[in-house]
Design a protein around this motif. Structure first.
Motif, short mmCIF file in Angstrom:
data_model
loop_
_atom_site.label_atom_id
_atom_site.label_comp_id
_atom_site.label_asym_id
_atom_site.label_seq_id
_atom_site.Cartn_x
_atom_site.Cartn_y
_atom_site.Cartn_z
N ALA A 130 34.33 39.58 21.39
CA ALA A 130 34.66 40.16 22.67
C ALA A 130 33.38 41.14 22.71
CB ALA A 130 35.93 40.79 22.86
N SER A 131 33.24 41.49 23.90
CA SER A 131 32.11 42.43 24.15
C SER A 131 32.28 43.86 23.71
CB SER A 131 32.03 42.76 25.92
OG SER A 131 31.16 43.67 26.44
N ARG A 132 31.23 44.31 23.13
CA ARG A 132 31.56 45.54 22.47
C ARG A 132 32.28 45.44 21.12
NH1 ARG A 132 31.82 50.33 26.93
NH2 ARG A 132 30.06 49.65 28.48
N GLY A 133 32.53 44.26 20.71
CA GLY A 133 33.38 44.14 19.66
C GLY A 133 32.84 44.34 18.35
N LEU A 134 31.29 43.96 18.08
CA LEU A 134 30.53 44.00 17.01
C LEU A 134 30.61 45.69 16.45
CD1 LEU A 134 28.17 41.53 17.40
CD2 LEU A 134 30.00 41.34 16.03
N ARG A 135 30.95 46.60 17.46
CA ARG A 135 30.80 47.83 17.07
C ARG A 135 32.21 48.25 15.94
NH1 ARG A 135 30.48 51.40 22.19
NH2 ARG A 135 28.91 49.61 22.67
N ARG A 136 32.96 47.43 16.16
CA ARG A 136 34.50 47.96 15.31
C ARG A 136 34.45 47.37 13.88
NH1 ARG A 136 38.17 44.64 19.13
NH2 ARG A 136 39.85 44.91 17.36
N VAL A 137 34.42 48.09 12.86
CA VAL A 137 34.33 47.65 11.49
C VAL A 137 35.50 46.72 11.15
CG1 VAL A 137 34.45 48.70 9.23
CG2 VAL A 137 33.30 50.09 10.91
N CYS A 138 36.95 46.94 11.66
CA CYS A 138 37.86 45.91 11.27
C CYS A 138 37.49 44.56 11.80
CB CYS A 138 39.08 46.34 11.80
SG CYS A 138 39.00 46.42 13.98
N LEU A 139 36.71 44.54 12.98
CA LEU A 139 36.36 43.02 13.44
C LEU A 139 35.22 42.47 12.67
CD1 LEU A 139 36.63 40.57 15.28
CD2 LEU A 139 35.26 41.96 16.90
N LEU A 140 34.38 43.31 12.05
CA LEU A 140 33.24 42.77 11.49
C LEU A 140 33.79 42.21 10.01
CD1 LEU A 140 30.75 45.52 12.07
CD2 LEU A 140 30.45 43.24 12.80
N ASP A 141 34.76 43.01 9.49
CA ASP A 141 35.34 42.50 8.12
C ASP A 141 36.13 41.02 8.36
OD1 ASP A 141 34.57 44.81 6.96
OD2 ASP A 141 36.44 45.87 7.13
N GLN A 142 36.72 40.97 9.48
CA GLN A 142 37.30 39.87 9.73
C GLN A 142 36.22 38.65 9.90
OE1 GLN A 142 39.82 40.07 13.31
NE2 GLN A 142 40.97 41.59 12.31
N LEU A 143 35.02 38.81 10.65
CA LEU A 143 33.92 37.84 10.69
C LEU A 143 33.64 37.49 9.40
CD1 LEU A 143 32.06 38.88 13.65
CD2 LEU A 143 33.10 36.85 13.61
N ALA A 144 33.34 38.43 8.45
CA ALA A 144 32.60 38.22 7.23
C ALA A 144 33.60 37.24 6.53
CB ALA A 144 32.43 39.55 6.53
N GLN A 145 34.74 37.57 6.47
CA GLN A 145 36.07 36.76 6.00
C GLN A 145 35.79 35.19 6.08
OE1 GLN A 145 37.58 37.53 3.20
NE2 GLN A 145 38.57 35.29 2.86
N ALA A 146 35.76 35.49 7.57
CA ALA A 146 35.65 33.92 8.31
C ALA A 146 34.58 33.09 7.90
CB ALA A 146 35.80 33.83 9.93
N LEU A 147 33.21 33.76 7.61
CA LEU A 147 32.30 33.16 7.60
C LEU A 147 32.12 32.64 6.03
CD1 LEU A 147 29.64 35.53 9.22
CD2 LEU A 147 30.06 33.31 9.88
N THR A 148 32.96 32.98 5.14
CA THR A 148 33.02 32.49 3.80
C THR A 148 33.43 31.05 3.80
OG1 THR A 148 35.17 33.38 3.40
CG2 THR A 148 33.36 34.78 2.61
#
Length: 366
Positions: free
Chosen positions: A173-191
């Motif tokens: 979502a817009s402005r979502g990449l500034r949220r640390v919790c969402l970044l952690d979810q992305l990092a887990q999904a990229l594995t």
């Protein structure tokens, strides 16, 4: 060899113009009529500053006018102020007319320094230089935060394309990449993905997380400084922490403005007269400090969305026939006046700065 300066006589104040560069500073002294008396070029190093200060002593009381290039002359200005000299700053746009009116044609460091001095003779209300205070520390933090946010935005834009290529379901979502919790979810999904794109995307996610943490830490540091330094400014409806930080950082010292009108000209909320004859007309000022102007605009927009004094003033202007744009400009000027009064009130009640110790003054040889 540099010319030997002639001492001021009969209490006549001599003006010394300074053209600053990274490796050298050129000083030219002129009398009250603008006649060149002497010139000197020194290295932009402590030894050169000492030589310039010793040279200035032979004049007696002088007014030093420095071309407004603070990234080049900040240390020299501090040494001048610590030595007791009055220092004013001359904007570069004011020097062009002085050079054109001079007898000596061309452009050189002495010509520029002489132009600086003549502008100081002509303009009585130039901004005065002062030693760095809490405002500069806040400005440096705000500028650093802005740089980190720009880096995060650039990284985020590239990351979004990689995520879309890997899996459209990973849309953020817009402005979502500034949220640390969402970044952690992305990092887990990229594995769950393999390949070069997934590896680069994982690195970009880590970079976004690191930048977000640093931006949040800077905001906390700015919040602590601003809350202590400018309580009157924060009391203005619609003025938040970051907006207040921008205002005090860019303004530097509200006392350098002679009036609220001078402050309005500085920030671009004062209209420019464009009339001749009996009908008085003005036009929009697109100059001034646009960073301060933007901060005032955001305060105005916030006030209009509420139901306080700013919203009432905005509605009143609409009832007398003003457009929304014109009413917002009038409100912005009104807020500029209030910000100026608040900054003066905060400076009249100073607190201890959290900045490092000021520059150590230089000592002249006897």
């Amino acid at each position: 060899m540099p010319e030997r300066p002639a001492s001021s006589q009969g209490g006549t104040l001599i003006v010394v113009g300074v053209d600053g560069h990274k490796n050298s500073h050129t000083l030219v002294a002129v009398d009250p009529l603008g006649k060149r008396l002497a010139e000197l070029t020194v290295t932009a190093r402590p030894a050169g500053h000492l030589k310039a200060l010793a040279w200035l002593r032979d004049f007696g009381p002088v007014l030093v006018a420095v071309e407004d290039c603070r990234h080049l002359t900040r240390r020299f200005e501090a040494d001048l102020l610590n030595s007791g000299h009055a220092v004013v700053r001359v904007h570069t746009r004011l020097m062009a007319g002085a050079r054109r009116s001079a007898r000596e044609r061309g452009k050189s460091d002495p010509i520029d320094a002489e132009a600086v001095a003549r502008v100081a003779l002509r303009e009585p209300d130039l901004p005065k230089a002062s030693l760095d205070g809490p405002s500069r520390g806040i400005k440096l933090l705000v500028d650093h935060r802005r740089t980190l946010v720009a880096q995060r935005t650039a990284i985020g834009n590239k990351l979004r394309w990689f995520l879309h290529e890997l899996d459209p379901e990973l849309a953020v979502a817009s402005r979502g990449l500034r949220r640390v919790c969402l970044l952690d979810q992305l990092a887990q999904a990229l594995t769950e993905h393999r390949g070069t794109i997934a590896a680069i995307a994982a690195e970009l996610v880590a970079d976004c997380r690191r930048l977000s943490e640093r931006v949040d830490a800077l905001e906390g540091q700015i919040r602590r400084l601003v809350a202590v330094q400018v309580p009157h400014l924060l009391a203005i409806p619609g003025c938040g922490i970051l907006g207040a930080a921008v205002l005090i950082g860019e303004t530097a010292d509200a006392t350098r403005f002679t009036s609220k009108a001078a402050f309005a000209r500085f920030n671009g909320t004062a209209p420019i007269p464009v009339w001749s004859g009996n009908k008085v007309r003005v036009r929009l000022n697109r100059g001034g400090n646009r960073t301060v102007n933007h901060a005032l605009h955001m305060i105005a927009v916030t006030q209009v969305r509420g139901d306080g004094e700013g919203a009432a003033y905005f509605a009143k202007q609409l009832t007398v026939g003003k457009t929304k744009t014109e009413a917002l400009r009038l409100l912005r000027r009104r807020i500029s006046d209030r910000v100026y009064r608040a900054l003066l009130a905060d400076q009249a009640d100073p607190v201890q700065s959290l900045d490092p110790a000021p520059t150590t003054p230089m000592k002249l040889a006897a």
